[in-house]
Structures are given as C-alpha cells and as structure tokens.
Write a protein that holds these residues in place. Structure first.
Motif, PDB file in Angstrom:
ATOM      1  N   ALA A 172       0.837  -1.207   0.000  1.00  0.00           N
ATOM      2  CA  ALA A 172       0.000   0.000   0.000  1.00  0.00           C
ATOM      3  C   ALA A 172       0.870   1.254   0.000  1.00  0.00           C
ATOM      4  N   ARG A 173       1.929   1.228   0.802  1.00  0.00           N
ATOM      5  CA  ARG A 173       2.804   2.411   0.897  1.00  0.00           C
ATOM      6  C   ARG A 173       3.479   2.689  -0.442  1.00  0.00           C
ATOM      7  N   ILE A 174       3.987   1.618  -1.084  1.00  0.00           N
ATOM      8  CA  ILE A 174       4.690   1.785  -2.368  1.00  0.00           C
ATOM      9  C   ILE A 174       3.720   2.266  -3.450  1.00  0.00           C
ATOM     10  N   LEU A 175       2.563   1.594  -3.534  1.00  0.00           N
ATOM     11  CA  LEU A 175       1.597   1.938  -4.596  1.00  0.00           C
ATOM     12  C   LEU A 175       1.104   3.375  -4.463  1.00  0.00           C
ATOM     13  N   LYS A 176       0.886   3.811  -3.233  1.00  0.00           N
ATOM     14  CA  LYS A 176       0.364   5.175  -3.017  1.00  0.00           C
ATOM     15  C   LYS A 176       1.392   6.251  -3.332  1.00  0.00           C
ATOM     16  N   ALA A 177       2.666   5.853  -3.385  1.00  0.00           N
ATOM     17  CA  ALA A 177       3.714   6.836  -3.679  1.00  0.00           C
ATOM     18  C   ALA A 177       4.016   6.925  -5.173  1.00  0.00           C
ATOM     19  N   LEU A 178       3.405   6.035  -5.979  1.00  0.00           N
ATOM     20  CA  LEU A 178       3.696   6.009  -7.414  1.00  0.00           C
ATOM     21  C   LEU A 178       2.950   7.134  -8.148  1.00  0.00           C
ATOM     22  N   PRO A 179       3.483   7.563  -9.310  1.00  0.00           N
ATOM     23  CA  PRO A 179       2.910   8.732  -9.984  1.00  0.00           C
ATOM     24  C   PRO A 179       1.670   8.443 -10.844  1.00  0.00           C
ATOM     25  N   ARG A 180       1.192   7.212 -10.858  1.00  0.00           N
ATOM     26  CA  ARG A 180       0.004   6.889 -11.664  1.00  0.00           C
ATOM     27  C   ARG A 180      -1.213   6.738 -10.755  1.00  0.00           C
ATOM     28  N   ASP A 181      -2.315   7.384 -11.126  1.00  0.00           N
ATOM     29  CA  ASP A 181      -3.492   7.388 -10.263  1.00  0.00           C
ATOM     30  C   ASP A 181      -4.076   5.986 -10.111  1.00  0.00           C
ATOM     31  N   TYR A 182      -4.030   5.170 -11.209  1.00  0.00           N
ATOM     32  CA  TYR A 182      -4.625   3.833 -11.105  1.00  0.00           C
ATOM     33  C   TYR A 182      -3.840   2.963 -10.125  1.00  0.00           C
ATOM     34  N   LEU A 183      -2.546   3.213  -9.980  1.00  0.00           N
ATOM     35  CA  LEU A 183      -1.747   2.464  -9.008  1.00  0.00           C
ATOM     36  C   LEU A 183      -2.014   2.987  -7.584  1.00  0.00           C
ATOM     37  N   ARG A 184      -2.190   4.295  -7.475  1.00  0.00           N
ATOM     38  CA  ARG A 184      -2.500   4.867  -6.155  1.00  0.00           C
ATOM     39  C   ARG A 184      -3.843   4.344  -5.641  1.00  0.00           C
ATOM     40  N   VAL A 185      -4.805   4.180  -6.579  1.00  0.00           N
ATOM     41  CA  VAL A 185      -6.110   3.633  -6.175  1.00  0.00           C
ATOM     42  C   VAL A 185      -5.933   2.216  -5.618  1.00  0.00           C
ATOM     43  N   ALA A 186      -5.082   1.420  -6.274  1.00  0.00           N
ATOM     44  CA  ALA A 186      -4.832   0.056  -5.771  1.00  0.00           C
ATOM     45  C   ALA A 186      -4.281   0.122  -4.345  1.00  0.00           C
ATOM     46  N   GLY A 187      -3.368   1.067  -4.104  1.00  0.00           N
ATOM     47  CA  GLY A 187      -2.818   1.240  -2.755  1.00  0.00           C
ATOM     48  C   GLY A 187      -3.891   1.652  -1.759  1.00  0.00           C
ATOM     49  N   GLU A 188      -4.796   2.524  -2.205  1.00  0.00           N
ATOM     50  CA  GLU A 188      -5.875   2.982  -1.310  1.00  0.00           C
ATOM     51  C   GLU A 188      -6.844   1.838  -0.980  1.00  0.00           C
ATOM     52  N   VAL A 189      -7.075   0.964  -1.975  1.00  0.00           N
ATOM     53  CA  VAL A 189      -7.970  -0.174  -1.724  1.00  0.00           C
ATOM     54  C   VAL A 189      -7.341  -1.113  -0.685  1.00  0.00           C
ATOM     55  N   ILE A 190      -6.037  -1.363  -0.820  1.00  0.00           N
ATOM     56  CA  ILE A 190      -5.360  -2.204   0.189  1.00  0.00           C
ATOM     57  C   ILE A 190      -5.446  -1.531   1.559  1.00  0.00           C
ATOM     58  N   ASP A 191      -5.369  -0.224   1.564  1.00  0.00           N
ATOM     59  CA  ASP A 191      -5.392   0.528   2.825  1.00  0.00           C
ATOM     60  C   ASP A 191      -6.754   0.532   3.497  1.00  0.00           C
ATOM     61  N   LEU A 192      -7.770   0.000   2.807  1.00  0.00           N
ATOM     62  CA  LEU A 192      -9.098  -0.062   3.430  1.00  0.00           C
ATOM     63  C   LEU A 192      -9.159  -1.122   4.524  1.00  0.00           C
TER      64      LEU A 192
END
Lengths: 298, 91
Positions: free
Chosen positions: A182-202
């Motif tokens: 989640a931490r890595i995905l949320k730091a990436l510059p693509r919104d679709y990857l950040r969303v994946a990180g946010e979903v894990i963070d749920l």
C-alpha cells in the motif's frame, strides 16, 4: 453455522471497525458460545449444562468463527472438550465469537470485561481458567490479560494456562506485505496504481495490528506475558524439517519465530511445540496438536 | 416477526448498506482508474502529429461522459447508502 455468520465473519475481518462505527449489523458482537448457543454473561447457567470449576475459553482468529475449532466429522469436539475429557473433574468449554476487524486492544478490553462478568455469574466458583487462542486469538488473549491486570479483574486470579496457537506475536508476513504494498503503490505517480494502494489501505484495524502484533493501543508498544500463568506456544510449518518453504512462509501466514514471540524479549514459556506439515488453519483442529495440548494441561 | 426473522432482516439491511456504500466509494475509485489509464493512451495520441490535433477534444468528451456515468452511479448509491443507514437497527 449459517453461511450468513460465515459471511459476517469474513466481512468483519476486512472492514469490521468501519461496520461497527456505522452500526451495521454485519459487525459481529462479542459473545461466548457453547455448542453454537449464545451464553449470556449475566446468566450462563441458562445455556451451559453441568458447569464445571474448570473453564476453557477458545478464541478464534481473523475472519474465523468458532467453527474453526471443530474436528472434522465431530462438530462438538475441540481442544477444550479433549482436555475436559481427560481432566478428572471435567471442564466446561466456551468459544468466543467476535468482530476481528476491531483493534486487538479493543477486543482485549471487551474480552477482559466479558470474562469478569462471566466468571462473576458462573454457577460454581471457577478454580481454573484456561484460555486458548488461534492466530489473532492469541494476541487478543495477551491484550485481555494486560487489560484484566490493569483493571484489577478477579478472573486473572483464576487464570492458570494460556495456549497460543499459530499466533503472530511479532506480526504476520502477509500483513507486513500488505502494508508495504500500500505504501509503495500510493507513492507512485500513476493514479490507477495509487487507487490500488488505497484499496489495500481499506483493511481493518485488526489486520493492521497484525503487521507487528500490536496488542496495546500504542503502536509498537511491547507487553510482557502476564506472570504466574503457564504460557504455551504452538507453531505450524508447511513443510517437513529443513524445507526452505518453512523459512519463507512458516505455517502459510505466520513464521515460526513470530509464533514463538522471539522479538518480544525474554518470554518464559512453559512449553513450545512445532508441527511439521500442519498449516495455519489446520492448527486449530488437528489431532496431533490436541495430544500435545492435553499432555501440557492434564 | 420472530427474533430469527428480525435478525435475518437486519442482516440483509446491513448487506444493502455495505454494498451501496461500497458502490458509492467504488464508483469514484473506478472513475479514477478509468481516466488515468485512458490518459496514458490519450497522452500517446497527443504526441502523434496525425492524431494530436483532435486527441484533446476526444479526451475531453471521453472524460466528461465517464465522469457523468460514474458520478451518477456514485450519487445514486450514496443516496441508497443514506437511506439504508436510516433503516439500520439503532441499538
């Protein structure tokens, strides 16, 4: 056990803290169960036939229900009944059912309060209390002990044995992986990857606590084992001895070192056993584990 | 209504509340995924001298229609979530 209960248990594990905050009925309330029947804490005699002076409480793990303790083909048999059968005076076995998505320290406090009420109204004086926890259940036991000691609860004086079965005292590799992903995905510059990180963070507070095995409200705070109680640890291993898969995955979810609480520092265990070829879930209802527990407790 | 029927009704209300809330939040996340993936393609088209001149207009229409669709789903689901919240048992 109805499919609705199973669904509630799984959903509660994922987002149980949110469900509770919303007042959603899918959030399982904490209850003691005897043979699938709810045991009222204020009047346990109504649900427990022939209550004994030795009380065994089984506490399941993340997304599980009390059904995880049942032996295959023997729905009324579990580690508690096996121990009770071997004790000369017998024992009463209760299973705890609870919302595993809540923070572990919150469940620990609720369990401590529940045990205080239950033992206070138990039809006969409880002389020996045994707590067994599978996976997260072991952490809830440690948290309840901490809360019980802090609150001066009487049930702590009756507590003689705690058995931790595949409990991630130092955290689970899967929970650590989820946090890192989640931490890595949320730091990436693509919104679709950040969303994946946010979903894990749920994921729920309960799952987050498994990252480091947090049992207290403060993150990373160490809590020793409650004194004057015998503590036993059971570990599972996916493969046979020296199989590298054991070092990578432990019992599939918990490494052997974490189940032993090696990073907790200076634990004085009364017994410790590892079982090769038994995975995380089967640790909760396996004949070999039952034999070891009976040997320890009887 | 028996206790069992009441529990069953409450359980389904809980499912409805969770699903509608999930749809409301999920639609916004799905929109972000959809638009950001689409942007990868539109960015390539924008650099191409043949497609470049019209790609921004197509992007604008595409994003507008997408936002309208996802926004509608999210809005309706949010309304259902609020309604189901009211229907949940209070104790």
């Amino acid at each position: 056990m109805s499919w609705q209960h199973q669904t509630s248990a799984i959903v509660s594990g994922f987002i149980g803290d949110w469900l509770e905050a919303q007042g959603n009925p899918l959030a399982l309330p904490m209850t003691f169960q005897s043979l699938g029947v709810k045991v009222p804490e204020a009047s346990p005699a109504a649900a427990v036939a022939d209550p004994k002076a030795t009380l065994i409480v089984l506490i399941h793990g993340l997304m599980e229900l009390d059904s995880v303790w049942q032996f295959s083909g023997q729905p009324d048999a579990n580690y508690g009944t096996r121990v009770g059968d071997e004790l000369a005076t017998g024992a009463s076995t209760l299973c705890l059912r609870y919302n595993t998505g809540r923070p572990i320290h919150a469940n620990g406090q609720t369990l401590a309060d529940g045990l205080e009420r239950l033992l206070g109204s138990w039809p006969v004086p409880v002389e020996r209390l045994i707590l067994m926890g599978h996976s997260m259940g072991g952490l809830v036991i440690r948290s309840a002990c901490h809360a019980g000691v802090g609150s001066g609860h009487r049930w702590v004086r009756a507590l003689q044995d705690c058995v931790y079965i595949g409990s991630p005292h130092d955290g689970s590799w899967l929970a650590k992986g989820a946090q890192a992903s989640a931490r890595i995905l949320k730091a990436l510059p693509r919104d679709y990857l950040r969303v994946a990180g946010e979903v894990i963070d749920l994921r729920s507070d309960g799952i987050r606590n498994l990252t480091r095995g947090d049992i207290l409200a403060g993150e990373g705070e160490l809590a020793g084992l409650v004194p004057d109680v015998r503590h036993y640890v059971v570990c599972g291993l996916l493969g046979r001895k020296n199989n590298p898969v054991n070092a990578l995955f432990g019992d599939a979810l918990v490494h052997q070192s974490s189940a032993r609480g090696e990073r907790q520092g200076g634990w004085n265990l009364a017994g410790e056993a590892s079982f090769e070829g038994i995975d995380h879930i089967r640790l909760a209802h396996h004949g070999a584990v039952a034999e070891q527990i009976v040997e320890w407790l009887v | 209504m028996t206790e069992k029927q009441q529990a069953n009704r409450d359980w389904w209300l809980g499912v409805g509340h969770m699903v509608s809330h999930g749809l409301a939040e999920g639609a916004i996340k799905a929109q972000r995924v959809h638009l950001s993936i689409a942007d990868e393609t539109f960015n390539i088209l924008a650099r191409n001298p043949v497609t470049g001149p019209v790609s921004e207009q197509v992007r604008s229409v595409h994003h507008g229609v997408s936002r309208l669709c996802y926004g509608t789903v999210s809005l309706v689901s949010d309304g259902l979530a609020r309604l189901s919240q009211q229907a949940l048992p209070k104790d």
